[in-house]
Design an enzyme around this catalytic site. Structure first.
Site, PDB file in Angstrom:
ATOM      1  N   ASN A 195      -9.714  64.383  30.580  1.00 43.26           N
ATOM      2  CA  ASN A 195     -10.973  64.893  30.000  1.00 43.26           C
ATOM      3  C   ASN A 195     -12.104  63.887  30.182  1.00 43.26           C
ATOM      4  O   ASN A 195     -13.253  64.274  30.419  1.00 43.26           O
ATOM      5  CB  ASN A 195     -10.780  65.242  28.521  1.00 43.26           C
TER       6      ASN A 195
ATOM      7  N   HIS B  84      -9.796  70.129  21.462  1.00 44.06           N
ATOM      8  CA  HIS B  84      -8.451  70.425  20.954  1.00 44.06           C
ATOM      9  C   HIS B  84      -7.834  71.519  21.828  1.00 44.06           C
ATOM     10  O   HIS B  84      -8.499  72.520  22.129  1.00 44.06           O
ATOM     11  CB  HIS B  84      -8.517  70.873  19.486  1.00 44.06           C
TER      12      HIS B  84
HETATM   13  C1  GAR Z   1      -5.774  67.001  25.933  1.00 38.38           C
HETATM   14  O1  GAR Z   1      -5.035  68.169  26.145  1.00 38.38           O
HETATM   15  C2  GAR Z   1      -6.525  67.084  24.625  1.00 38.38           C
HETATM   16  O2  GAR Z   1      -7.005  68.362  24.335  1.00 38.38           O
HETATM   17  C3  GAR Z   1      -5.445  66.706  23.656  1.00 38.38           C
HETATM   18  O3  GAR Z   1      -4.753  65.662  24.291  1.00 38.38           O
HETATM   19  C4  GAR Z   1      -4.842  65.811  25.713  1.00 38.38           C
HETATM   20  C5  GAR Z   1      -5.404  64.537  26.295  1.00 38.38           C
HETATM   21  O4  GAR Z   1      -5.378  64.555  27.688  1.00 38.38           O
HETATM   22  N1  GAR Z   1      -6.005  66.313  22.383  1.00 38.38           N
HETATM   23  C6  GAR Z   1      -5.440  66.595  21.218  1.00 38.38           C
HETATM   24  O5  GAR Z   1      -4.374  67.151  21.115  1.00 38.38           O
HETATM   25  C7  GAR Z   1      -6.224  66.149  20.012  1.00 38.38           C
HETATM   26  N2  GAR Z   1      -5.755  66.815  18.827  1.00 38.38           N
HETATM   27  P1  GAR Z   1      -6.278  63.576  28.558  1.00 38.38           P
HETATM   28  O6  GAR Z   1      -6.017  62.151  28.069  1.00 38.38           O
HETATM   29  O7  GAR Z   1      -5.770  63.779  29.963  1.00 38.38           O
HETATM   30  O8  GAR Z   1      -7.714  63.970  28.403  1.00 38.38           O
END
Ligand code: GAR
Length: 206
Positions: free
Chosen positions: A18, A114
């Site tokens: 992200n 989220h």
């Molecule tokens: C993502 O899917 C984000 O939405 C989730 O963790 C992942 C991080 O991926 N966040 C949560 O669950 C927060 N409650 P990334 O490090 O590749 O962006």
């Protein structure tokens, strides 16, 4: 760094896809009202730090343990954010719940992505793959992602953007996570960051 852009800090804990979407969106001009001034990780091994360094963005690593507790962690985080003149905090896979004192200090200045359609599969204990495991267990046919303002209730702040994503037969938590990221999160988070930055700029220069 441009004066007419909102200074953004992105807080991360893991892979940073992200964060990458935000960096890419800054580079292609879709995110133009704000600029990532800082990436903070609470995990020294997060690949997100490498992504930030590749994009020449300053990084800071802060752990609760090294800081001596949750309160000290937030005090140090606040100092760092002030040092970098940060006006918008983006939680991009940041796996720590922030205290009510911290979220009140940055009221409507923290957004989070989220990986579900809030109010489903959210709140304390729902993070990362656990969210997709719960969605598959429940048997929902549609899930998605949400970007919301962060307040004192975990995943409880005002919703800014949401996008639905289909669950496909045979999905595993991993395949579903990937689809939700590709089809929803990587689009919504930069778009919401731009929305809030544009709003902050318009308040700054009415
Ligand atoms: C993502 O899917 C984000 O939405 C989730 O963790 C992942 C991080 O991926 N966040 C949560 O669950 C927060 N409650 P990334 O490090 O590749 O962006």
């Amino acid at each position: 760094m441009a004066e007419n852009k909102v200074r953004i800090a992105v807080l991360v804990s893991g892979g940073g896809t992200n964060l990458q979407a935000i960096i890419d969106s800054q580079q292609n001009g879709a995110l133009h009202s704000g600029e990532v001034a800082l990436v903070v990780s609470n995990n020294p091994g997060a690949f997100a730090l490498t992504r930030a360094q590749r994009a020449n963005i300053p990084t800071v690593t802060l752990t609760r343990r090294e800081c001596g507790g949750a309160r000290e962690f937030e005090a140090r985080l606040t100092e760092v954010l002030e040092e970098y003149g940060v006006e918008l905090i983006v939680l991009a896979g940041f796996m720590t719940i922030l205290s009510p004192a911290f979220t009140a200090r940055y009221d409507r200045r923290i957004i989070n992505v989220h990986p579900s359609l809030i109010p489903s599969f959210c709140g304390e204990g729902f993070y990362g793959l656990k969210v997709h495991e719960a969605a598959l267990r429940k048997g929902v046919k549609v899930t998605g992602a949400t970007v919301h303002f962060v307040n004192e209730i975990p995943d409880g702040g005002e919703i800014l953007l949401q996008k639905a994503v289909p669950v496909e037969p045979g999905d595993t938590p991993e395949t579903l996570q990937r689809r939700v990221m590709e089809q929803a999160e990587w689009q919504l988070l930069p778009a919401a960051a731009e929305m809030v930055c544009a709003q902050i700029l318009s308040e700054r220069n009415p």
